[in-house]
Design an enzyme around this catalytic site. Structure first.
Site, PDB file in Angstrom:
ATOM      1  N   LYS A   1      22.247  17.697-100.328  1.00 47.39           N
ATOM      2  CA  LYS A   1      21.256  16.946-101.093  1.00 47.39           C
ATOM      3  C   LYS A   1      19.887  17.641-101.028  1.00 47.39           C
ATOM      4  O   LYS A   1      19.691  18.574-100.238  1.00 47.39           O
ATOM      5  CB  LYS A   1      21.208  15.512-100.554  1.00 47.39           C
ATOM      6  CG  LYS A   1      22.550  14.747-100.693  1.00 47.39           C
ATOM      7  CD  LYS A   1      22.444  13.347-100.077  1.00 47.39           C
ATOM      8  CE  LYS A   1      23.729  12.562-100.161  1.00 47.39           C
ATOM      9  NZ  LYS A   1      23.589  11.209 -99.543  1.00 47.39           N
TER      10      LYS A   1
ATOM     11  N   TYR B   1      27.286   7.527-108.056  1.00 48.24           N
ATOM     12  CA  TYR B   1      27.052   6.376-107.182  1.00 48.24           C
ATOM     13  C   TYR B   1      27.352   5.057-107.906  1.00 48.24           C
ATOM     14  O   TYR B   1      26.657   4.056-107.682  1.00 48.24           O
ATOM     15  CB  TYR B   1      25.613   6.388-106.672  1.00 48.24           C
ATOM     16  CG  TYR B   1      25.329   7.449-105.636  1.00 48.24           C
ATOM     17  CD1 TYR B   1      26.076   7.530-104.456  1.00 48.24           C
ATOM     18  CD2 TYR B   1      24.296   8.372-105.818  1.00 48.24           C
ATOM     19  CE1 TYR B   1      25.818   8.504-103.498  1.00 48.24           C
ATOM     20  CE2 TYR B   1      24.024   9.348-104.859  1.00 48.24           C
ATOM     21  CZ  TYR B   1      24.783   9.402-103.699  1.00 48.24           C
ATOM     22  OH  TYR B   1      24.510  10.357-102.745  1.00 48.24           O
TER      23      TYR B   1
ATOM     24  N   PHE C   1      18.475  -0.766-103.027  1.00 44.04           N
ATOM     25  CA  PHE C   1      17.960   0.558-102.664  1.00 44.04           C
ATOM     26  C   PHE C   1      18.261   1.621-103.722  1.00 44.04           C
ATOM     27  O   PHE C   1      17.835   2.768-103.571  1.00 44.04           O
ATOM     28  CB  PHE C   1      18.510   1.002-101.307  1.00 44.04           C
ATOM     29  CG  PHE C   1      20.025   1.092-101.220  1.00 44.04           C
ATOM     30  CD1 PHE C   1      20.709   2.183-101.737  1.00 44.04           C
ATOM     31  CD2 PHE C   1      20.753   0.077-100.623  1.00 44.04           C
ATOM     32  CE1 PHE C   1      22.096   2.264-101.664  1.00 44.04           C
ATOM     33  CE2 PHE C   1      22.150   0.152-100.533  1.00 44.04           C
ATOM     34  CZ  PHE C   1      22.818   1.254-101.061  1.00 44.04           C
TER      35      PHE C   1
ATOM     36  N   ARG D   1      34.236  14.172 -93.233  1.00 50.06           N
ATOM     37  CA  ARG D   1      33.520  12.914 -92.962  1.00 50.06           C
ATOM     38  C   ARG D   1      33.129  12.813 -91.480  1.00 50.06           C
ATOM     39  O   ARG D   1      32.041  12.343 -91.153  1.00 50.06           O
ATOM     40  CB  ARG D   1      34.381  11.704 -93.353  1.00 50.06           C
ATOM     41  CG  ARG D   1      34.588  11.530 -94.849  1.00 50.06           C
ATOM     42  CD  ARG D   1      33.388  11.002 -95.581  1.00 50.06           C
ATOM     43  NE  ARG D   1      33.103   9.617 -95.280  1.00 50.06           N
ATOM     44  CZ  ARG D   1      32.203   8.884 -95.927  1.00 50.06           C
ATOM     45  NH1 ARG D   1      31.486   9.419 -96.922  1.00 50.06           N
ATOM     46  NH2 ARG D   1      31.980   7.660 -95.591  1.00 50.06           N
TER      47      ARG D   1
ATOM     48  N   THR E   1      26.661   6.945 -92.208  1.00 53.10           N
ATOM     49  CA  THR E   1      25.713   6.912 -93.335  1.00 53.10           C
ATOM     50  C   THR E   1      24.259   6.890 -92.870  1.00 53.10           C
ATOM     51  O   THR E   1      23.426   7.608 -93.415  1.00 53.10           O
ATOM     52  CB  THR E   1      26.004   5.668 -94.212  1.00 53.10           C
ATOM     53  OG1 THR E   1      27.364   5.734 -94.660  1.00 53.10           O
ATOM     54  CG2 THR E   1      25.065   5.592 -95.398  1.00 53.10           C
TER      55      THR E   1
ATOM     56  N   ARG F   1      24.494  14.520 -89.699  1.00 57.06           N
ATOM     57  CA  ARG F   1      23.440  13.503 -89.829  1.00 57.06           C
ATOM     58  C   ARG F   1      22.875  13.109 -88.470  1.00 57.06           C
ATOM     59  O   ARG F   1      21.679  12.842 -88.337  1.00 57.06           O
ATOM     60  CB  ARG F   1      23.996  12.281 -90.559  1.00 57.06           C
ATOM     61  CG  ARG F   1      24.218  12.526 -92.059  1.00 57.06           C
ATOM     62  CD  ARG F   1      24.990  11.381 -92.671  1.00 57.06           C
ATOM     63  NE  ARG F   1      25.127  11.481 -94.128  1.00 57.06           N
ATOM     64  CZ  ARG F   1      25.990  10.743 -94.833  1.00 57.06           C
ATOM     65  NH1 ARG F   1      26.782   9.870 -94.207  1.00 57.06           N
ATOM     66  NH2 ARG F   1      26.055  10.865 -96.140  1.00 57.06           N
TER      67      ARG F   1
ATOM     68  N   ASN G   1      19.730  11.570 -96.159  1.00 53.96           N
ATOM     69  CA  ASN G   1      20.702  11.863 -95.097  1.00 53.96           C
ATOM     70  C   ASN G   1      21.477  13.156 -95.330  1.00 53.96           C
ATOM     71  O   ASN G   1      22.593  13.332 -94.855  1.00 53.96           O
ATOM     72  CB  ASN G   1      21.617  10.656 -94.867  1.00 53.96           C
ATOM     73  CG  ASN G   1      22.430  10.303 -96.099  1.00 53.96           C
ATOM     74  OD1 ASN G   1      22.403  11.023 -97.097  1.00 53.96           O
ATOM     75  ND2 ASN G   1      23.167   9.219 -96.037  1.00 53.96           N
TER      76      ASN G   1
ATOM     77  N   HIS H   1      26.432  14.681 -98.836  1.00 56.70           N
ATOM     78  CA  HIS H   1      27.464  13.760 -99.319  1.00 56.70           C
ATOM     79  C   HIS H   1      28.819  14.398 -99.081  1.00 56.70           C
ATOM     80  O   HIS H   1      28.987  15.596 -99.305  1.00 56.70           O
ATOM     81  CB  HIS H   1      27.309  13.514-100.828  1.00 56.70           C
ATOM     82  CG  HIS H   1      28.530  12.861-101.422  1.00 56.70           C
ATOM     83  ND1 HIS H   1      28.706  11.505-101.416  1.00 56.70           N
ATOM     84  CD2 HIS H   1      29.668  13.394-101.956  1.00 56.70           C
ATOM     85  CE1 HIS H   1      29.891  11.219-101.949  1.00 56.70           C
ATOM     86  NE2 HIS H   1      30.494  12.350-102.278  1.00 56.70           N
TER      87      HIS H   1
ATOM     88  N   GLU I   1      34.931  13.210-108.045  1.00 59.09           N
ATOM     89  CA  GLU I   1      33.605  13.810-107.871  1.00 59.09           C
ATOM     90  C   GLU I   1      33.607  15.282-108.275  1.00 59.09           C
ATOM     91  O   GLU I   1      32.643  15.770-108.883  1.00 59.09           O
ATOM     92  CB  GLU I   1      33.154  13.610-106.420  1.00 59.09           C
ATOM     93  CG  GLU I   1      32.874  12.128-106.141  1.00 59.09           C
ATOM     94  CD  GLU I   1      32.793  11.742-104.662  1.00 59.09           C
ATOM     95  OE1 GLU I   1      32.968  12.620-103.796  1.00 59.09           O
ATOM     96  OE2 GLU I   1      32.568  10.540-104.402  1.00 59.09           O
TER      97      GLU I   1
HETATM   98  P1  DAT Z   1      28.017   7.779 -97.452  1.00 62.86           P
HETATM   99  O1  DAT Z   1      27.033   8.745 -98.048  1.00 62.86           O
HETATM  100  O2  DAT Z   1      28.009   7.813 -95.943  1.00 62.86           O
HETATM  101  O3  DAT Z   1      29.401   7.915 -98.036  1.00 62.86           O
HETATM  102  P2  DAT Z   1      27.749   5.391 -99.131  1.00 62.86           P
HETATM  103  O4  DAT Z   1      28.742   6.027-100.045  1.00 62.86           O
HETATM  104  O5  DAT Z   1      28.004   4.004 -98.670  1.00 62.86           O
HETATM  105  O6  DAT Z   1      27.513   6.293 -97.813  1.00 62.86           O
HETATM  106  O7  DAT Z   1      26.315   5.391 -99.820  1.00 62.86           O
HETATM  107  C1  DAT Z   1      25.875   6.508-100.559  1.00 62.86           C
HETATM  108  C2  DAT Z   1      24.424   6.788-100.212  1.00 62.86           C
HETATM  109  O8  DAT Z   1      23.597   5.672-100.546  1.00 62.86           O
HETATM  110  C3  DAT Z   1      24.173   7.010 -98.717  1.00 62.86           C
HETATM  111  O9  DAT Z   1      24.452   8.346 -98.326  1.00 62.86           O
HETATM  112  C4  DAT Z   1      22.733   6.639 -98.581  1.00 62.86           C
HETATM  113  C5  DAT Z   1      22.559   5.529 -99.593  1.00 62.86           C
HETATM  114  N1  DAT Z   1      22.678   4.223 -98.934  1.00 62.86           N
HETATM  115  C6  DAT Z   1      23.826   3.592 -98.606  1.00 62.86           C
HETATM  116  N2  DAT Z   1      23.582   2.418 -97.991  1.00 62.86           N
HETATM  117  C7  DAT Z   1      22.223   2.311 -97.923  1.00 62.86           C
HETATM  118  C8  DAT Z   1      21.327   1.325 -97.425  1.00 62.86           C
HETATM  119  N3  DAT Z   1      21.777   0.197 -96.859  1.00 62.86           N
HETATM  120  N4  DAT Z   1      20.003   1.560 -97.536  1.00 62.86           N
HETATM  121  C9  DAT Z   1      19.536   2.691 -98.122  1.00 62.86           C
HETATM  122  N5  DAT Z   1      20.326   3.664 -98.623  1.00 62.86           N
HETATM  123  C10 DAT Z   1      21.654   3.472 -98.531  1.00 62.86           C
HETATM  124 MG    MG Z   2      30.122   7.525 -99.928  1.00 63.71          MG
END
Ligand code: DAT
Ligand code: MG
Length: 138
Positions: free
Chosen positions: A15, A55, A63, A91, A97, A108, A118, A121, A132
């Protein structure tokens, strides 16, 4: 769940903060040293439209505007990695996350502190990986 002996492909995106902070080499190196093989790399911009497709599950979250601004603010490095049980293995290398909660020793956990920014991805299932890859590599 994946067969733990299956050779899989997974999608990894470094990212904008990974580039801005000079962590691209460190992160790629961790995946390589684990034994995963890079199959493709592509620098590209992420438009708001692509962000919303990628997403999909999150566009209605409070958020999301912050997530969209972040992921569209500069280039990302999209990549495909291959190896035994690659989806789950990557992962685990990435960590939780929220970087504040991610274990030390994960990407992370070692380099992040902000839940939006973070760094990386990684696909969460083989099906997500194929979806994806299709979105980012035409
Ligand atoms: P990951 O990236 O660990 O697969 P995810 O798919 O649930 O997590 O979410 C995608 C991204 O969205 C994540 O990397 C950061 C953001 N995100 C997720 N949950 C969040 C939250 N509660 N507050 C802020 N950003 C969040
Ligand atoms: Mg994810």
């Amino acid at each position: 769940m994946s067969d733990s002996n299956a050779v899989e492909r997974t999608f990894v995106m470094l990212k904008p903060d990974a580039l801005e902070r000079g962590l691209i080499g460190e992160i790629i190196s961790r995946l390589e040293r684990k034994g995963l093989k890079p199959v493709r790399f592509l620098w590209r911009a992420v438009s708001p439209e692509l962000a919303a497709k990628h997403y999909e599950r999150l566009t209605s979250k409070p958020f999301y505007p912050l997530l969209e601004a972040y992921i569209t603010r500069g280039p990302v490095l999209a990549s495909i990695w291959e190896g035994r049980d690659a989806v789950a293995v990557v992962r685990r290398l990435v960590g939780a996350t929220d970087p504040a909660l991610a274990e030390a020793g994960t990407i992370r956990g070692d380099f992040g502190l902000d839940v939006t920014e973070n760094l990386i991805h990684a696909s969460d299932s083989p099906e997500a990986a194929e979806r994806e890859i299709g979105l980012f590599f035409d």
